[in-house]
Design an enzyme around this catalytic site. Sequence first.
Site, PDB file in Angstrom:
ATOM      1  CB  SER A 261      -0.526   3.323   0.217  1.00  0.00           C
ATOM      2  OG  SER A 261      -0.560   4.723   0.044  1.00  0.00           O
ATOM      3  CG  HIS A 319       3.273   6.068   2.823  1.00  0.00           C
ATOM      4  ND1 HIS A 319       4.401   5.973   2.042  1.00  0.00           N
ATOM      5  CD2 HIS A 319       2.226   5.990   1.970  1.00  0.00           C
ATOM      6  CE1 HIS A 319       4.048   5.831   0.782  1.00  0.00           C
ATOM      7  NE2 HIS A 319       2.718   5.851   0.724  1.00  0.00           N
TER       8      HIS A 319
END
Length: 356
Positions: A261, A319
């Site tokens: 991610s 992230h």
Amino acid sequence: MLINRALCQSWLTQVTYRYHATNIGSRLQACRHNQTQSIQRCWQPPVRHFHATRARSSNIKPNLGEPATESTTVPANNVIKAIAFTGAFSIGCFAGATIMEYENTRSMIISKAKQARFGWLQNRAIVDRDSWAQLKQDVRRYWDALSPGDKTFAPILVCNLLAFALWRVPAMRTTMLTYFTSNPAARIVCWPMFLSTFSHYSVMHIFANMYVLHSFSNAAVLSMGKEQFMAVYLSAGVFSSLMSVLYKAGTRQPGMSLGASGAIMTVLAYVCAQYPETQLSILFLPTITFSAGAAIKVIMGIDFAGCVMGWKFFDHAAHLGGAMFGIFWAHYGAQLWAKRISLLNYYHELRRTKQK
């Protein structure tokens, strides 16, 4: 939309028990689930679809009666190693991408020249091909018909699927926990920062991440080129792992994590920064639309809040680091990539010298 990298509660508990059964002196302290919210990206018409998928995750507690063996602090030496590895790995990625760009261009020129000179001979030999040669020709024709983004996405998908399959091999469990999960308090720190970006355990985790990557990879590859894209993607994965390491070290909350991610957030942020006015919509609510620029701001805002508030559900630091890398490259990547010319000239002279 969140892109989450973590281990689901159901399989983490099982892995932890098996891990202790083999007398390995480390323990899972936290799990983060970077399961990517699925995004379907459409350029014609200019609408992208977001499909949010979220899995459970929680901190893993030690078994009753067993002492916790993992320290709650991250050794300073591990942080230094992580920073040095990130810098060296990123430089190596961009240098390798530069050389790969040179070789690909050279190979294409030679191939076109041979085709122009001996094309009639190749066409004549088609009649004599057997079934195996015809199959290879069909595969080659199918590959050539793929978009640049699909051609770049395919090897990334294969690597992720291989790592996913290795998690299913009991004999590989210890190796996967050691090298394919990133933990700043572990004995081995550097290479797991890279290998963990190809590692997924749950089906939903890998499906969501690969779905988003496939949705946005074509736009990014068309903008950057496949060599630059691969350098950015690989470097961003390690950089996002570094941000996670630094955050865990600062908050004294080490723990294992995995998932692509961070790198995918870089691709997403890059595309949103390059095309901020492009309209996006939720997959099952197509009437609700919003701009790509607004979407990435909301995502980064949520991840920033997660870091400040200390939320444990996702790896918000990874992230946020990936998104920052993508926005940075959208604004300054072209200038930095242009600096490879000196390396291209040096490699050209070196190759020409060896051919003499």
